[in-house]
Design a protein around this motif. Sequence first.
Motif, mmCIF file in Angstrom:
data_model
loop_
_atom_site.group_PDB
_atom_site.id
_atom_site.type_symbol
_atom_site.label_atom_id
_atom_site.label_comp_id
_atom_site.label_asym_id
_atom_site.label_seq_id
_atom_site.Cartn_x
_atom_site.Cartn_y
_atom_site.Cartn_z
ATOM 1 N N SER A 1 58.877 110.138 2.280
ATOM 2 C CA SER A 1 57.636 110.030 1.500
ATOM 3 C C SER A 1 56.752 111.247 1.706
ATOM 4 C CB SER A 1 56.863 108.769 1.899
ATOM 5 O OG SER A 1 57.580 107.618 1.525
ATOM 6 N N GLN B 1 55.401 104.849 -3.071
ATOM 7 C CA GLN B 1 56.078 103.757 -2.371
ATOM 8 C C GLN B 1 55.216 102.493 -2.440
ATOM 9 O OE1 GLN B 1 57.501 104.973 1.473
ATOM 10 N NE2 GLN B 1 58.298 102.953 1.990
ATOM 11 N N ASP C 1 59.514 107.400 -5.400
ATOM 12 C CA ASP C 1 59.555 106.957 -4.007
ATOM 13 C C ASP C 1 59.925 105.470 -3.944
ATOM 14 O OD1 ASP C 1 59.322 106.628 -1.302
ATOM 15 O OD2 ASP C 1 57.345 107.579 -1.131
ATOM 16 N N GLU C 2 61.179 105.197 -3.685
ATOM 17 C CA GLU C 2 61.722 103.841 -3.589
ATOM 18 C C GLU C 2 61.382 102.970 -4.801
ATOM 19 O OE1 GLU C 2 61.632 102.011 0.188
ATOM 20 O OE2 GLU C 2 61.751 103.879 1.296
HETATM 21 MG MG LIG Z 1 58.551 106.286 2.616
#
Ligand SMILES: [Mg+2]
Lengths: 288, 243
Positions: free
Chosen positions: B43, B85, B168-169
Amino acid sequence: MSILPQLIANSLIAAGTYALIALGFNLIYAATKFFNLAHGAMATAGGYAAFFLLQSFVGINVVLAAALGVLFAGLLGWALDRAVYRELRKRKASNTVLLVASLGVFTVIQAVIAMIFTSQFQTLSGGAADSVYQIGGAAVTETQVIMIAAAVAIAAGLGLLLKKTLLGKEVRAVSDDEEVAKIVGINTERVIGWVFFIGSAIAGLGGILVGFDTGLQPTMGMSLLLRGVIASIVGGVGTVYGAAAGALLLGFVENFGIWKISGEWKDAIAFSLLIVFLVFRPQGIFKR
Amino acid sequence: MLILETKDLSKRYDGVAALDGLSLGIEAGAVTAVIGPNGSGKSTLVNVLSGVAPKTGGRIAVSGVALGRITASDVAAYGITRTFQEVRLFNQMNVMENLLVVLTEKNVFGAILERHAEKHARRAEELLRKVNLWEKRSELAGGLSYGQRKLLEIARALASGADIYLFDEPFAGLFPEMVKIVEGVLVELRREGKTVVLIEHNMDLIRALADRVVVLDGGKLLAEGATAATLGRREVLEAYLGE
Ligand SMILES: [Mg+2]
Ligand SMILES: Nc1ncnc2c1ncn2[C@@H]1O[C@H](COP(=O)(O)OP(=O)(O)OP(=O)(O)O)[C@@H](O)[C@H]1O
């Protein structure tokens, strides 16, 4: 004859004045998240700009002078943001630093106005009597009618601007998450510049109308600012409806509060309302 | 061609070296998965590349142009967009407005009168249908479910029309049908020749979607290369098993 209609009228007039300060104050807070205390000085500057024009150009149309005064206040607010707040933001200054800076700016503007125009009391109407209307048992002057109408129109207009225009959406985006607003390509500095222009212009109009209603003094900005801040907090800081509702509540509480007691208690009543809200409902009437 | 390059990139949070002399390259027009154990700096890498966290050392180049520093205000101009995220939406706005504020042209007059409103509304509808949020268009973004919020954030990234997408994810915590939607989005971006950086833990998704993999460990580059070969390397397996 009942005093009630007049009390209601006085409450609405006061609410109109406070709303004209609180609307811009809240708009600026929404975008920048700091208490811009210099906002009170925008009202003073607008009032004196109109005064200057009326004095310097005898016979100038009153509406034109007022419009130019409003424009001046807006530009002053914009320039202030550019010259002071923006530089502080660039240096990652905290909101406390911005607040203190804004108090400094307030003091400087007030002092400059006093130097140019002296501390003497001035009136924008030049002594000409305001037409008085009898409405439902209350005596209301033309200026006061304009004050109430302007506050209602501007609150509605600001609500529409925020809801319907791209600038409004950008303001709300900046208000929600300034960093993400930047990432998605919003020019946040330009948006904040607009917010200062619009908010300060509205305050300028407030100052001009107060100048016609009761008169001008370099120190008038502070009491207007305090009422605007109280209305904002009571209504819900950072929201248009909050500013309007807070101004309305403050106007009524103040005027009905002094019904049976002396008018000198107005300040005490205003601050009591503030404290009651800070203790029991700090988020204000309308929570953001 | 490398569209994003970092050289000796570092980011320290007092005491912690979140990125520690990281040098890597991201291929243009490919999907690059960034993997690594929790806290390995994935991240942080995206935060530095999107101007959210200022780097503390090293260099970044976009399309071969070295950038002295990169701030959140410039990333859109570099054709970069991202998701978070922890989803970050404009919560006080409705779903549709979250896209319109990105789609509408940012010029002075356009700011007052929303121009080309119809074109933008159509594009917003198209994107919302893609992520199955058209029915929710008038709801406040703040009131959506977790998965819907993730999908809206992805739609907002698409609305930017960027060339480089840092996700991010994006799959974390999504129901299977939502996972399908996001997979579709990534496949389509790739087909359009866009560059995608995908932080992801699920190896099946990575094998299915990623052309290349970058493996981070302790803020350092552990491995980098084509997906299958890189995932099979012993140090990569160890980093994951040792977690
Ligand atoms: Mg992360
Ligand atoms: N804002 C911050 N302040 C202080 N330390 C931070 C901050 N952000 C990240 N870190 C630290 O930097 C390191 C890398 O964090 P990062 O979030 O980049 O890891 P990650 O690979 O994304 O992990 P995860 O898989 O859990 O999302 C961690 O040790 C983390 O605690």
